[in-house]
Design a protein around this motif. Structure first.
Motif, PDB file in Angstrom:
ATOM      1  N   GLU A  97       0.792  -1.133  -0.038  1.00  0.00           N
ATOM      2  CA  GLU A  97       0.123  -0.045   0.039  1.00  0.00           C
ATOM      3  C   GLU A  97       1.002   1.148   0.001  1.00  0.00           C
ATOM      4  O   GLU A  97       0.485   2.224  -0.453  1.00  0.00           O
ATOM      5  N   GLN A  98       2.107   1.173   0.416  1.00  0.00           N
ATOM      6  CA  GLN A  98       3.156   2.203   0.586  1.00  0.00           C
ATOM      7  C   GLN A  98       2.262   3.492   0.930  1.00  0.00           C
ATOM      8  O   GLN A  98       1.772   3.763   1.991  1.00  0.00           O
ATOM      9  N   CYS A  99       2.166   4.607  -0.025  1.00  0.00           N
ATOM     10  CA  CYS A  99       1.512   5.955   0.424  1.00  0.00           C
ATOM     11  C   CYS A  99       0.252   5.767   0.158  1.00  0.00           C
ATOM     12  O   CYS A  99      -0.774   6.683   0.936  1.00  0.00           O
ATOM     13  N   GLY A 100      -0.435   4.801  -0.706  1.00  0.00           N
ATOM     14  CA  GLY A 100      -1.726   4.959  -0.653  1.00  0.00           C
ATOM     15  C   GLY A 100      -2.440   5.548  -1.698  1.00  0.00           C
ATOM     16  O   GLY A 100      -3.785   5.464  -1.925  1.00  0.00           O
ATOM     17  N   PHE A 101      -1.820   6.478  -2.507  1.00  0.00           N
ATOM     18  CA  PHE A 101      -2.356   7.393  -3.390  1.00  0.00           C
ATOM     19  C   PHE A 101      -3.088   6.507  -4.489  1.00  0.00           C
ATOM     20  O   PHE A 101      -3.923   6.938  -4.956  1.00  0.00           O
ATOM     21  N   CYS A 102      -2.126   5.552  -5.067  1.00  0.00           N
ATOM     22  CA  CYS A 102      -2.677   4.740  -6.183  1.00  0.00           C
ATOM     23  C   CYS A 102      -3.624   3.736  -5.760  1.00  0.00           C
ATOM     24  O   CYS A 102      -4.582   3.117  -6.717  1.00  0.00           O
ATOM     25  N   SER A 103      -3.942   3.294  -4.669  1.00  0.00           N
ATOM     26  CA  SER A 103      -4.423   2.185  -4.076  1.00  0.00           C
ATOM     27  C   SER A 103      -6.070   2.458  -4.451  1.00  0.00           C
ATOM     28  O   SER A 103      -6.316   1.317  -5.143  1.00  0.00           O
TER      29      SER A 103
ATOM     30  N   ASP B  94      -8.623 -17.745 -12.938  1.00  0.00           N
ATOM     31  CA  ASP B  94      -7.805 -18.256 -12.695  1.00  0.00           C
ATOM     32  C   ASP B  94      -6.517 -17.619 -13.635  1.00  0.00           C
ATOM     33  O   ASP B  94      -5.837 -18.375 -14.539  1.00  0.00           O
ATOM     34  N   PRO B  95      -6.174 -16.370 -13.759  1.00  0.00           N
ATOM     35  CA  PRO B  95      -5.552 -15.560 -14.646  1.00  0.00           C
ATOM     36  C   PRO B  95      -3.804 -15.891 -14.351  1.00  0.00           C
ATOM     37  O   PRO B  95      -3.518 -16.161 -13.039  1.00  0.00           O
ATOM     38  N   THR B  96      -3.227 -16.260 -15.492  1.00  0.00           N
ATOM     39  CA  THR B  96      -1.559 -16.221 -15.088  1.00  0.00           C
ATOM     40  C   THR B  96      -1.154 -15.020 -14.790  1.00  0.00           C
ATOM     41  O   THR B  96      -1.636 -13.901 -14.669  1.00  0.00           O
ATOM     42  N   GLU B  97       0.139 -15.143 -14.325  1.00  0.00           N
ATOM     43  CA  GLU B  97       0.948 -13.844 -13.956  1.00  0.00           C
ATOM     44  C   GLU B  97       1.187 -12.717 -14.769  1.00  0.00           C
ATOM     45  O   GLU B  97       0.998 -11.883 -14.601  1.00  0.00           O
ATOM     46  N   GLU B  98       1.260 -13.437 -16.037  1.00  0.00           N
ATOM     47  CA  GLU B  98       1.317 -12.459 -17.374  1.00  0.00           C
ATOM     48  C   GLU B  98      -0.059 -11.983 -17.569  1.00  0.00           C
ATOM     49  O   GLU B  98      -0.221 -10.509 -17.738  1.00  0.00           O
ATOM     50  N   GLU B  99      -1.087 -12.450 -17.348  1.00  0.00           N
ATOM     51  CA  GLU B  99      -2.473 -11.949 -17.611  1.00  0.00           C
ATOM     52  C   GLU B  99      -2.736 -10.980 -16.497  1.00  0.00           C
ATOM     53  O   GLU B  99      -3.426  -9.746 -16.597  1.00  0.00           O
ATOM     54  N   ILE B 100      -2.391 -11.047 -15.270  1.00  0.00           N
ATOM     55  CA  ILE B 100      -2.627 -10.101 -14.176  1.00  0.00           C
ATOM     56  C   ILE B 100      -1.872  -8.838 -14.603  1.00  0.00           C
ATOM     57  O   ILE B 100      -2.212  -7.818 -14.396  1.00  0.00           O
ATOM     58  N   LYS B 101      -0.559  -8.946 -15.027  1.00  0.00           N
ATOM     59  CA  LYS B 101       0.335  -7.867 -14.993  1.00  0.00           C
ATOM     60  C   LYS B 101      -0.442  -7.174 -16.366  1.00  0.00           C
ATOM     61  O   LYS B 101      -0.236  -5.785 -16.329  1.00  0.00           O
ATOM     62  N   GLU B 102      -0.718  -7.733 -17.368  1.00  0.00           N
ATOM     63  CA  GLU B 102      -1.298  -7.200 -18.301  1.00  0.00           C
ATOM     64  C   GLU B 102      -2.669  -6.344 -18.047  1.00  0.00           C
ATOM     65  O   GLU B 102      -2.819  -5.240 -18.351  1.00  0.00           O
ATOM     66  N   TYR B 103      -3.503  -7.003 -17.320  1.00  0.00           N
ATOM     67  CA  TYR B 103      -4.747  -6.426 -16.849  1.00  0.00           C
ATOM     68  C   TYR B 103      -4.443  -5.139 -15.975  1.00  0.00           C
ATOM     69  O   TYR B 103      -5.039  -4.060 -15.929  1.00  0.00           O
ATOM     70  N   LEU B 104      -3.373  -5.297 -15.164  1.00  0.00           N
ATOM     71  CA  LEU B 104      -3.071  -4.197 -14.353  1.00  0.00           C
ATOM     72  C   LEU B 104      -1.941  -3.075 -14.721  1.00  0.00           C
ATOM     73  O   LEU B 104      -1.663  -2.201 -14.101  1.00  0.00           O
ATOM     74  N   ALA B 105      -1.685  -3.215 -16.074  1.00  0.00           N
ATOM     75  CA  ALA B 105      -0.562  -2.412 -16.596  1.00  0.00           C
ATOM     76  C   ALA B 105      -0.916  -1.031 -16.723  1.00  0.00           C
ATOM     77  O   ALA B 105       0.026  -0.169 -16.588  1.00  0.00           O
ATOM     78  N   GLY B 106      -2.227  -0.549 -16.511  1.00  0.00           N
ATOM     79  CA  GLY B 106      -2.442   0.801 -16.643  1.00  0.00           C
ATOM     80  C   GLY B 106      -2.519   1.559 -15.190  1.00  0.00           C
ATOM     81  O   GLY B 106      -2.752   2.790 -15.208  1.00  0.00           O
ATOM     82  N   ASN B 107      -2.082   0.788 -14.241  1.00  0.00           N
ATOM     83  CA  ASN B 107      -2.114   1.363 -12.740  1.00  0.00           C
ATOM     84  C   ASN B 107      -0.626   1.745 -12.508  1.00  0.00           C
ATOM     85  O   ASN B 107       0.001   0.762 -12.320  1.00  0.00           O
ATOM     86  N   LEU B 108      -0.406   2.931 -12.423  1.00  0.00           N
ATOM     87  CA  LEU B 108       0.946   3.455 -12.046  1.00  0.00           C
ATOM     88  C   LEU B 108       1.228   3.457 -10.497  1.00  0.00           C
ATOM     89  O   LEU B 108       0.330   4.038  -9.861  1.00  0.00           O
ATOM     90  N   CYS B 109       2.104   3.212  -9.807  1.00  0.00           N
ATOM     91  CA  CYS B 109       2.428   3.418  -8.703  1.00  0.00           C
ATOM     92  C   CYS B 109       4.008   3.965  -8.372  1.00  0.00           C
ATOM     93  O   CYS B 109       4.929   3.215  -9.044  1.00  0.00           O
ATOM     94  N   ARG B 110       4.170   4.918  -7.833  1.00  0.00           N
ATOM     95  CA  ARG B 110       5.369   5.405  -7.599  1.00  0.00           C
ATOM     96  C   ARG B 110       6.296   5.226  -6.608  1.00  0.00           C
ATOM     97  O   ARG B 110       7.389   5.594  -6.253  1.00  0.00           O
ATOM     98  N   CYS B 111       5.730   4.345  -5.665  1.00  0.00           N
ATOM     99  CA  CYS B 111       6.161   3.784  -4.270  1.00  0.00           C
ATOM    100  C   CYS B 111       6.844   2.551  -4.238  1.00  0.00           C
ATOM    101  O   CYS B 111       7.840   2.164  -3.658  1.00  0.00           O
ATOM    102  N   SER B 112       5.663   1.513  -4.655  1.00  0.00           N
ATOM    103  CA  SER B 112       5.991   0.101  -4.271  1.00  0.00           C
ATOM    104  C   SER B 112       7.082  -0.865  -5.207  1.00  0.00           C
ATOM    105  O   SER B 112       7.574  -1.786  -4.666  1.00  0.00           O
ATOM    106  N   GLY B 113       7.144  -0.530  -6.556  1.00  0.00           N
ATOM    107  CA  GLY B 113       8.019  -1.515  -7.199  1.00  0.00           C
ATOM    108  C   GLY B 113       7.220  -2.538  -7.845  1.00  0.00           C
ATOM    109  O   GLY B 113       7.665  -3.611  -8.346  1.00  0.00           O
TER     110      GLY B 113
END
Length: 157
Positions: free
Chosen positions: A93-99, A115-134
């Motif tokens: 959650e880091q700073c929480g601004f993007c949460s 049951d998405p694969t890790e790649e499907e998860i990454k692709e689905y969430l690709a548009g969410n930027l977080c400046r804190c967490s990595g």
């Protein structure tokens, strides 16, 4: 212009300007989880659901919601809290601004993908930027959350 739509399950009416975006409208109506982050439709902070599908409210004209269902994090408090526990447990959650935008997309993904694969998860969430967490802590939280949800669904069938 006068318009009517459902916001988090409640029928609302609002006066909107022709150039008003959905982000500004839902914030005017008290949904402060929806945030302005980039104004270029690149960060995901303004994510809401329009008829159950995630959209970037900074790039949707408010009038597009006429007669439709808009859901913000305020309308998904139970589900958001449940996923938030996984996010916090993994230190994601880091700073929480993007949460809020991130959580909206995770909850949509859980409903949409089975049951998405890790790649499907990454692709689905690709548009969410977080400046804190990595992202690694967030990814761990998503995988654990999806595993628990899949087990719960399996137990009901």
């Amino acid at each position: 212009m006068e318009m009517s739509f459902r916001l988090n399950g409640k029928q609302v009416q609002a006066e909107v300007r022709p150039d008003m975006v959905l982000l500004d409208l839902v914030r005017e109506l008290g949904c402060y989880s929806v945030k302005r982050g980039c104004e270029t439709a690149n960060c995901g902070l303004c994510t809401v659901w329009l008829d159950g599908k995630p959209v970037l409210s900074c790039s949707v004209l408010a009038m597009r919601a006429q007669g439709r269902h808009v859901t913000t994090l305020e309308g998904l408090q139970k589900e958001a809290e449940e996923f938030g526990m996984f996010l916090a447990a993994e230190g994601g959650e880091q700073c929480g601004f993007c949460s809020p935008g991130f959580i909206m997309n995770v909850l949509a993904m859980e409903r949409e993908l089975s049951d998405p694969t890790e790649e499907e998860i990454k692709e689905y969430l690709a548009g969410n930027l977080c400046r804190c967490s990595g992202y690694m802590s967030q990814l761990r939280a998503v995988r654990k959350y999806l595993e628990v949800k899949a087990q719960q669904k399996g137990g009901r069938e």
